[in-house]
Design a protein around this motif. Structure first.
Motif, PDB file in Angstrom:
ATOM      1  N   TRP A  28      72.052   0.359  82.709  1.00  0.00           N
ATOM      2  CA  TRP A  28      72.071  -0.635  82.092  1.00  0.00           C
ATOM      3  C   TRP A  28      72.843  -1.673  83.103  1.00  0.00           C
ATOM      4  CZ3 TRP A  28      72.256  -3.518  76.773  1.00  0.00           C
ATOM      5  CH2 TRP A  28      71.570  -3.037  75.918  1.00  0.00           C
ATOM      6  N   MET A  29      73.503  -0.766  83.993  1.00  0.00           N
ATOM      7  CA  MET A  29      73.766  -2.156  85.060  1.00  0.00           C
ATOM      8  C   MET A  29      74.333  -0.820  86.606  1.00  0.00           C
ATOM      9  SD  MET A  29      77.321  -4.561  85.434  1.00  0.00           S
ATOM     10  CE  MET A  29      78.154  -5.127  87.571  1.00  0.00           C
ATOM     11  N   GLN A  30      73.822  -0.744  87.572  1.00  0.00           N
ATOM     12  CA  GLN A  30      73.928  -0.215  88.146  1.00  0.00           C
ATOM     13  C   GLN A  30      74.395  -1.513  90.137  1.00  0.00           C
ATOM     14  OE1 GLN A  30      70.363   1.925  89.385  1.00  0.00           O
ATOM     15  NE2 GLN A  30      69.372   0.492  90.850  1.00  0.00           N
ATOM     16  N   TYR A  31      75.389  -0.669  90.260  1.00  0.00           N
ATOM     17  CA  TYR A  31      76.450  -1.708  92.068  1.00  0.00           C
ATOM     18  C   TYR A  31      77.201  -0.416  92.222  1.00  0.00           C
ATOM     19  CZ  TYR A  31      79.543   0.459  88.076  1.00  0.00           C
ATOM     20  OH  TYR A  31      81.058   1.241  87.554  1.00  0.00           O
ATOM     21  N   ARG A  32      77.182  -0.369  94.162  1.00  0.00           N
ATOM     22  CA  ARG A  32      77.442  -0.808  94.866  1.00  0.00           C
ATOM     23  C   ARG A  32      79.635  -0.086  94.745  1.00  0.00           C
ATOM     24  NH1 ARG A  32      75.001   2.552  98.256  1.00  0.00           N
ATOM     25  NH2 ARG A  32      72.077   2.711  97.997  1.00  0.00           N
ATOM     26  N   LEU A  33      80.196   0.427  95.143  1.00  0.00           N
ATOM     27  CA  LEU A  33      81.340   0.186  95.195  1.00  0.00           C
ATOM     28  C   LEU A  33      82.257   1.183  96.149  1.00  0.00           C
ATOM     29  CD1 LEU A  33      83.971  -0.907  93.125  1.00  0.00           C
ATOM     30  CD2 LEU A  33      84.159   0.956  92.151  1.00  0.00           C
ATOM     31  N   SER A  34      82.697   0.122  96.659  1.00  0.00           N
ATOM     32  CA  SER A  34      83.078   0.723  98.075  1.00  0.00           C
ATOM     33  C   SER A  34      82.005   1.374  99.046  1.00  0.00           C
ATOM     34  CB  SER A  34      84.493   1.473  98.197  1.00  0.00           C
ATOM     35  OG  SER A  34      85.328   0.344  97.070  1.00  0.00           O
ATOM     36  N   GLY A  35      80.840   1.176  98.751  1.00  0.00           N
ATOM     37  CA  GLY A  35      79.386   1.189  99.696  1.00  0.00           C
ATOM     38  C   GLY A  35      79.335   2.609  98.595  1.00  0.00           C
ATOM     39  N   SER A  36      79.698   3.208  97.642  1.00  0.00           N
ATOM     40  CA  SER A  36      79.242   4.117  96.723  1.00  0.00           C
ATOM     41  C   SER A  36      78.114   4.062  95.789  1.00  0.00           C
ATOM     42  CB  SER A  36      80.236   5.008  96.054  1.00  0.00           C
ATOM     43  OG  SER A  36      81.505   5.800  97.094  1.00  0.00           O
ATOM     44  N   PHE A  37      77.712   4.492  95.442  1.00  0.00           N
ATOM     45  CA  PHE A  37      77.055   3.860  94.239  1.00  0.00           C
ATOM     46  C   PHE A  37      77.621   4.761  92.841  1.00  0.00           C
ATOM     47  CE2 PHE A  37      73.113   5.704  90.989  1.00  0.00           C
ATOM     48  CZ  PHE A  37      72.788   4.352  90.927  1.00  0.00           C
ATOM     49  N   ALA A  38      77.346   3.641  91.693  1.00  0.00           N
ATOM     50  CA  ALA A  38      77.899   3.676  90.482  1.00  0.00           C
ATOM     51  C   ALA A  38      76.821   2.733  90.087  1.00  0.00           C
ATOM     52  CB  ALA A  38      78.701   2.945  90.386  1.00  0.00           C
ATOM     53  N   HIS A  39      76.761   2.967  88.211  1.00  0.00           N
ATOM     54  CA  HIS A  39      75.899   2.963  86.729  1.00  0.00           C
ATOM     55  C   HIS A  39      76.695   2.847  85.923  1.00  0.00           C
ATOM     56  CE1 HIS A  39      74.132   6.843  85.723  1.00  0.00           C
ATOM     57  NE2 HIS A  39      74.460   6.960  87.461  1.00  0.00           N
ATOM     58  N   GLN A  40      76.030   2.519  84.819  1.00  0.00           N
ATOM     59  CA  GLN A  40      76.956   2.445  84.054  1.00  0.00           C
ATOM     60  C   GLN A  40      76.125   1.839  82.717  1.00  0.00           C
ATOM     61  OE1 GLN A  40      80.378  -0.220  83.770  1.00  0.00           O
ATOM     62  NE2 GLN A  40      79.239  -2.209  83.136  1.00  0.00           N
ATOM     63  N   GLY A  41      76.708   2.407  81.642  1.00  0.00           N
ATOM     64  CA  GLY A  41      75.229   2.094  79.958  1.00  0.00           C
ATOM     65  C   GLY A  41      76.516   1.710  78.824  1.00  0.00           C
ATOM     66  N   LEU A  42      76.204   1.904  77.355  1.00  0.00           N
ATOM     67  CA  LEU A  42      77.096   1.341  76.730  1.00  0.00           C
ATOM     68  C   LEU A  42      77.956   2.440  76.170  1.00  0.00           C
ATOM     69  CD1 LEU A  42      74.764  -0.496  74.919  1.00  0.00           C
ATOM     70  CD2 LEU A  42      75.801  -1.615  76.401  1.00  0.00           C
ATOM     71  N   TRP A  43      77.726   3.418  76.434  1.00  0.00           N
ATOM     72  CA  TRP A  43      79.334   4.578  76.578  1.00  0.00           C
ATOM     73  C   TRP A  43      79.817   5.372  77.554  1.00  0.00           C
ATOM     74  CZ3 TRP A  43      78.896   4.194  71.078  1.00  0.00           C
ATOM     75  CH2 TRP A  43      77.996   3.613  70.485  1.00  0.00           C
ATOM     76  N   ARG A  44      79.218   5.280  78.852  1.00  0.00           N
ATOM     77  CA  ARG A  44      79.569   5.990  79.672  1.00  0.00           C
ATOM     78  C   ARG A  44      79.386   5.005  80.786  1.00  0.00           C
ATOM     79  NH1 ARG A  44      77.728  11.979  80.481  1.00  0.00           N
ATOM     80  NH2 ARG A  44      75.562  10.736  80.584  1.00  0.00           N
ATOM     81  N   LEU A  83      87.464   3.659  97.713  1.00  0.00           N
ATOM     82  CA  LEU A  83      87.267   3.791  96.368  1.00  0.00           C
ATOM     83  C   LEU A  83      88.301   4.097  95.313  1.00  0.00           C
ATOM     84  CD1 LEU A  83      84.264   3.718  94.822  1.00  0.00           C
ATOM     85  CD2 LEU A  83      84.743   6.418  95.464  1.00  0.00           C
ATOM     86  N   TYR A  84      88.867   4.569  95.317  1.00  0.00           N
ATOM     87  CA  TYR A  84      89.614   4.660  93.835  1.00  0.00           C
ATOM     88  C   TYR A  84      90.478   4.146  93.599  1.00  0.00           C
ATOM     89  CZ  TYR A  84      94.415   6.805  91.447  1.00  0.00           C
ATOM     90  OH  TYR A  84      94.949   6.590  90.926  1.00  0.00           O
ATOM     91  N   SER A  85      91.265   3.247  95.082  1.00  0.00           N
ATOM     92  CA  SER A  85      91.909   2.190  94.843  1.00  0.00           C
ATOM     93  C   SER A  85      91.509   1.222  94.081  1.00  0.00           C
ATOM     94  CB  SER A  85      92.687   1.896  96.424  1.00  0.00           C
ATOM     95  OG  SER A  85      93.905   2.879  96.256  1.00  0.00           O
ATOM     96  N   ARG A  86      89.833   0.781  94.811  1.00  0.00           N
ATOM     97  CA  ARG A  86      89.626  -0.260  94.745  1.00  0.00           C
ATOM     98  C   ARG A  86      89.057  -0.660  92.719  1.00  0.00           C
ATOM     99  NH1 ARG A  86      87.826  -5.760  95.068  1.00  0.00           N
ATOM    100  NH2 ARG A  86      85.461  -5.818  94.878  1.00  0.00           N
ATOM    101  N   TRP A  87      88.502   0.998  92.518  1.00  0.00           N
ATOM    102  CA  TRP A  87      88.146   0.813  90.847  1.00  0.00           C
ATOM    103  C   TRP A  87      89.285   1.000  90.393  1.00  0.00           C
ATOM    104  CZ3 TRP A  87      84.337   1.230  88.845  1.00  0.00           C
ATOM    105  CH2 TRP A  87      83.743   1.798  87.247  1.00  0.00           C
ATOM    106  N   ARG A 177      73.168  -4.998  90.037  1.00  0.00           N
ATOM    107  CA  ARG A 177      71.859  -5.400  89.365  1.00  0.00           C
ATOM    108  C   ARG A 177      71.269  -4.369  88.413  1.00  0.00           C
ATOM    109  NH1 ARG A 177      67.459  -1.742  89.688  1.00  0.00           N
ATOM    110  NH2 ARG A 177      68.175  -0.246  91.379  1.00  0.00           N
ATOM    111  N   PHE A 178      70.894  -5.748  86.834  1.00  0.00           N
ATOM    112  CA  PHE A 178      70.400  -4.902  85.950  1.00  0.00           C
ATOM    113  C   PHE A 178      69.043  -3.570  86.019  1.00  0.00           C
ATOM    114  CE2 PHE A 178      71.993  -9.480  84.341  1.00  0.00           C
ATOM    115  CZ  PHE A 178      72.350  -8.617  83.718  1.00  0.00           C
ATOM    116  N   SER A 179      69.745  -2.543  85.402  1.00  0.00           N
ATOM    117  CA  SER A 179      68.669  -1.130  85.823  1.00  0.00           C
ATOM    118  C   SER A 179      68.257  -0.996  84.274  1.00  0.00           C
ATOM    119  CB  SER A 179      70.352   0.033  85.755  1.00  0.00           C
ATOM    120  OG  SER A 179      68.690   0.645  86.388  1.00  0.00           O
ATOM    121  N   TRP A 180      67.444   0.017  84.226  1.00  0.00           N
ATOM    122  CA  TRP A 180      66.396   0.410  83.848  1.00  0.00           C
ATOM    123  C   TRP A 180      66.253   0.316  82.189  1.00  0.00           C
ATOM    124  CZ3 TRP A 180      65.807   5.192  80.729  1.00  0.00           C
ATOM    125  CH2 TRP A 180      67.362   6.004  81.785  1.00  0.00           C
TER     126      TRP A 180
END
Length: 215
Positions: A28-44, A83-87, A177-180
């Protein structure tokens, strides 16, 4: 009349499939967190190649919930460093109650939308059969109402997700940004809406034929 119902049934099938896929997937959404790629949905949510339940991330950093760890040892966690501290900072700022309500509302409306679309398909298939048992119930009209209800529920889900993401989560993640999966939800809105339109048109044709038939 049957051409309208056939078109509506096709749109309904496509819309229902899109609803299920959008609800179940994690993009649903993808982003960069401290240079690392991440994405999320409604469950995970997923960081790198590892995914975690959303309940694991509410108010606590990844790897700290019972039975789930980012790595095998403290050394693995320290290797993630910034990355851990930022999250951890971002998740603590979100607030447990508000975030939990936000996820639950979006999930509930998406599930209700899929259920209404499925019910509409059942009613839409029954509309092809002429059964005296249901002579007092306009099945095309009932199917159209179910599809419009599905459209309403998915619109509510997308409105909640969009509003919270833009005003709250988007400010805390860089290069997002919003994802597919999110886009599929909007396509499902169009499909269920057009399914409702087709079945209401079929109902109007049916009513015109009924009124024009001499008794």
């Amino acid at each position: 009349m049957y051409s309208f119902m056939g078109g509506g049934l096709f749109c309904a099938w496509v819309g229902t499939i899109l609803l299920v896929v959008a609800t179940a997937t994690d993009h649903w959404m993808q982003y960069r967190l401290s240079g690392s790629f991440a994405h999320q949905g409604l469950w995970r949510y997923c960081l790198g190649n590892k995914c975690y339940l959303q309940t694991d991330s509410i108010g606590e950093p990844p790897g700290q919930s019972p039975g789930r760890a980012w790595g095998k040892s403290r050394a693995d966690l320290r290797a993630q460093g910034h990355l851990y501290s930022r999250w951890r900072t971002l998740r603590l700022k979100e607030g447990k109650g508000a975030t939990q309500a936000y996820w639950n509302a979006t999930r509930a409306f998406m599930i209700l939308s899929a259920l209404c679309a499925t019910s509409g398909i059942i009613m839409g298939i029954m509309a092809f059969a002429h059964q005296p048992t249901f002579s007092r119930i306009s099945r095309p009209f009932s199917a159209g109402i179910m599809f419009f209800s599905s459209t309403l529920f998915v619109l509510l889900a997308l409105a909640i997700y969009t509003g919270v993401t833009v005003s709250f989560l988007g400010r805390r993640f860089g290069d997002w940004r919003f994802s597919w999966s999110y886009i599929l939800g909007w396509v499902a809105v169009l499909m269920t809406f057009f399914a409702g339109i087709f079945y209401i048109c079929a109902y109007r044709v049916q009513e015109c034929r009924r009124l024009s038939t001499p008794r």
